[in-house]
Write an enzyme that holds these catalytic residues in place. Sequence first.
Site, PDB file in Angstrom:
ATOM      1  N   GLY A 148     -17.556  53.141  13.048  1.00 16.35           N
ATOM      2  CA  GLY A 148     -17.478  51.750  13.550  1.00 16.35           C
ATOM      3  C   GLY A 148     -18.189  50.747  12.669  1.00 16.35           C
ATOM      4  O   GLY A 148     -17.761  50.471  11.548  1.00 16.35           O
ATOM      5  N   GLU A 186     -11.181  57.730  24.809  1.00 15.46           N
ATOM      6  CA  GLU A 186      -9.864  57.405  24.240  1.00 15.46           C
ATOM      7  C   GLU A 186      -8.761  57.781  25.230  1.00 15.46           C
ATOM      8  O   GLU A 186      -8.934  58.712  26.039  1.00 15.46           O
ATOM      9  CB  GLU A 186      -9.640  58.219  22.963  1.00 15.46           C
ATOM     10  CG  GLU A 186     -10.679  58.015  21.880  1.00 15.46           C
ATOM     11  CD  GLU A 186     -10.286  56.988  20.828  1.00 15.46           C
ATOM     12  OE1 GLU A 186      -9.157  56.475  20.888  1.00 15.46           O
ATOM     13  OE2 GLU A 186     -11.126  56.706  19.959  1.00 15.46           O
ATOM     14  N   LYS A 229      -8.466  56.056  11.553  1.00 12.62           N
ATOM     15  CA  LYS A 229      -9.003  57.308  10.972  1.00 12.62           C
ATOM     16  C   LYS A 229      -7.988  58.438  10.990  1.00 12.62           C
ATOM     17  O   LYS A 229      -7.929  59.253  10.064  1.00 12.62           O
ATOM     18  CB  LYS A 229     -10.287  57.728  11.686  1.00 12.62           C
ATOM     19  CG  LYS A 229     -10.152  57.871  13.191  1.00 12.62           C
ATOM     20  CD  LYS A 229     -11.118  56.994  13.926  1.00 12.62           C
ATOM     21  CE  LYS A 229     -10.649  56.792  15.354  1.00 12.62           C
ATOM     22  NZ  LYS A 229     -11.444  55.875  16.127  1.00 12.62           N
ATOM     23  N   ILE A 268     -21.172  50.920  11.267  1.00 10.14           N
ATOM     24  CA  ILE A 268     -22.092  51.416  10.227  1.00 10.14           C
ATOM     25  C   ILE A 268     -21.373  51.370   8.873  1.00 10.14           C
ATOM     26  O   ILE A 268     -20.297  51.934   8.734  1.00 10.14           O
ATOM     27  CB  ILE A 268     -22.520  52.879  10.514  1.00 10.14           C
ATOM     28  CG1 ILE A 268     -23.237  52.982  11.861  1.00 10.14           C
ATOM     29  CG2 ILE A 268     -23.395  53.411   9.390  1.00 10.14           C
ATOM     30  CD1 ILE A 268     -23.662  54.400  12.224  1.00 10.14           C
ATOM     31  N   VAL A 281     -14.593  54.950   9.872  1.00 10.95           N
ATOM     32  CA  VAL A 281     -15.667  55.933  10.096  1.00 10.95           C
ATOM     33  C   VAL A 281     -16.911  55.228  10.624  1.00 10.95           C
ATOM     34  O   VAL A 281     -17.410  54.290  10.009  1.00 10.95           O
ATOM     35  CB  VAL A 281     -16.043  56.681   8.787  1.00 10.95           C
ATOM     36  CG1 VAL A 281     -17.148  57.700   9.049  1.00 10.95           C
ATOM     37  CG2 VAL A 281     -14.825  57.362   8.179  1.00 10.95           C
ATOM     38  N   GLY A 317     -14.593  52.815  30.182  1.00  6.75           N
ATOM     39  CA  GLY A 317     -13.573  52.608  29.141  1.00  6.75           C
ATOM     40  C   GLY A 317     -13.976  53.194  27.798  1.00  6.75           C
ATOM     41  O   GLY A 317     -13.452  52.809  26.755  1.00  6.75           O
ATOM     42  N   LYS A 377     -12.993  61.663  11.024  1.00  8.06           N
ATOM     43  CA  LYS A 377     -13.965  60.887  10.240  1.00  8.06           C
ATOM     44  C   LYS A 377     -14.663  61.788   9.227  1.00  8.06           C
ATOM     45  O   LYS A 377     -14.978  61.360   8.109  1.00  8.06           O
ATOM     46  CB  LYS A 377     -14.973  60.243  11.194  1.00  8.06           C
ATOM     47  CG  LYS A 377     -14.318  59.245  12.162  1.00  8.06           C
ATOM     48  CD  LYS A 377     -15.239  58.895  13.320  1.00  8.06           C
ATOM     49  CE  LYS A 377     -14.624  57.908  14.290  1.00  8.06           C
ATOM     50  NZ  LYS A 377     -15.352  57.799  15.561  1.00  8.06           N
TER      51      LYS A 377
HETATM   52  N1  HSE Z   1     -13.694  57.253  20.493  1.00  4.14           N
HETATM   53  C1  HSE Z   1     -14.437  56.858  19.356  1.00  4.14           C
HETATM   54  C2  HSE Z   1     -15.913  57.098  19.630  1.00  4.14           C
HETATM   55  C3  HSE Z   1     -14.172  55.416  19.049  1.00  4.14           C
HETATM   56  O1  HSE Z   1     -16.265  57.348  20.775  1.00  4.14           O
HETATM   57  O2  HSE Z   1     -16.714  57.076  18.732  1.00  4.14           O
HETATM   58  C4  HSE Z   1     -14.548  55.011  17.659  1.00  4.14           C
HETATM   59  O3  HSE Z   1     -13.872  55.731  16.699  1.00  4.14           O
END
Ligand code: HSE
Length: 443
Positions: free
Chosen positions: A137, A193, A108, A139, A135, A190, A208
């Site tokens: 994940g 990011e 992205k 969806i 954008v 985890g 996004k």
């Molecule tokens: N860090 C992003 C989130 C990962 O938490 O949505 C997916 O883009």
Amino acid sequence: MSTKRTVHIGLLGFGVVGQGVWKNIEKNRQALEYRLGASLEISQVVVKNAEKKRDVAVPAERYSTDPARVVDNPDIDIVCELMGGTGEALELTRRALAQGKIVVTANKALICEHGEELFATAHANGGHYFYEASVAGGIPIIKTIREALVANRFKLIYGILNGTSNYILTRMEREGLSFDETLGDARRLGYVEADEALDLDGIDAAHKTVILTYLAHGKWVGLDQIICEGIREITGDDIATASELGFKIKLLAVIQRDFSQNQLSVRLHPALIEKSEVVAGVDEVYNAVSVTGDVVGTTILIGRGAGQDATSSSVISDIADAVFMLQGAPSPVISEEDATLYRELADGLELTPAEALKGRYYLRIQVKDEEGVLARISNILAAQHISLATVKQKAIAGGTASLMLTTHETEESSVLAAKKDLAAQGTVLADPVCFRIFNPSAS
Ligand code: HSE
């Protein structure tokens, strides 16, 4: 005997998503073959560090640290850029697209910063740039806007585009935990990011938002042109007060077009949203996107916005579209790569400046708990023609208190001016915190 074509895929990057693509192509190999009329083979996997332990064992002849084995290899039909970042990923994507290759990406940040150039390169050289996984994940929002809702013009697109911040807000709300306590758990799981600002300062969701804006309206906007505020300032008191008033606090992306004025407001910020809205009920790591089209009305998509399987589902969906293109089927996409044509969608469209926004606001002001303070604060607000809807005070130790106010409809410029005046008051102990109240029906 089968006459199915074998389509050769090269992966740049073999982290969580890359390995997910491998595993899920293997898992559903037969169903994919039936559906695509082709057999998918990941022929090359390129990594930065070949010594690193990974869950998926790739045969040695297909595994290397040499990107040329994917990007410059005439036998590779589809390049999947799953390495992330805007450095080497940019250079390799450019190189692949310049050779007319089809590139599938989940990146992205790269599209947000260089999409205009990369789409143009794809278009000029007869390749294609697919980006469903960039954008929300798993969806299928890109395909939905581009294809399923092609009949529409989009008055309002809004939703939750960052799973990590939604997880943090959900835990804070449900368990009364502080931001820091919840962030600790999110880190342990985890979810956050490596560059935490991406999640906590709204940058990931803003990337996004920029991509959806271009797709829906043909206009590229820079991150520096839009409101981008993250979740760091939200406290348990804000969430509790919002809840008493019938709201949840969500980190919302908002893309709002006023067709009569040819204005577009694009923003990413925490907002109070009525609990009765479907999007308000979307908790934990889930994402949601509400799309209001002038033909279809409102359609809401909810799903996993991150994670190995969800994201690889979107990557494989793009691979499938690429396979159809390679087989000469009619292109499944409209022409967002053709900037000349696609930009006509935007046709003189102006970005609404942030100060021109109107709406209701929530303010939290930390004050000295003494006589006359409330009067002084309401005078400052009245001087900016801001009318209060609700007032709540919570005592804090040491003779201080938090005032939590909501306003009636007012102008953002008035709220910004009032914030400045409030911060300059001796009885106000910290910069006031302000969140917008978002009412999708008011758009
Ligand atoms: N860090 C992003 C989130 C990962 O938490 O949505 C997916 O883009």
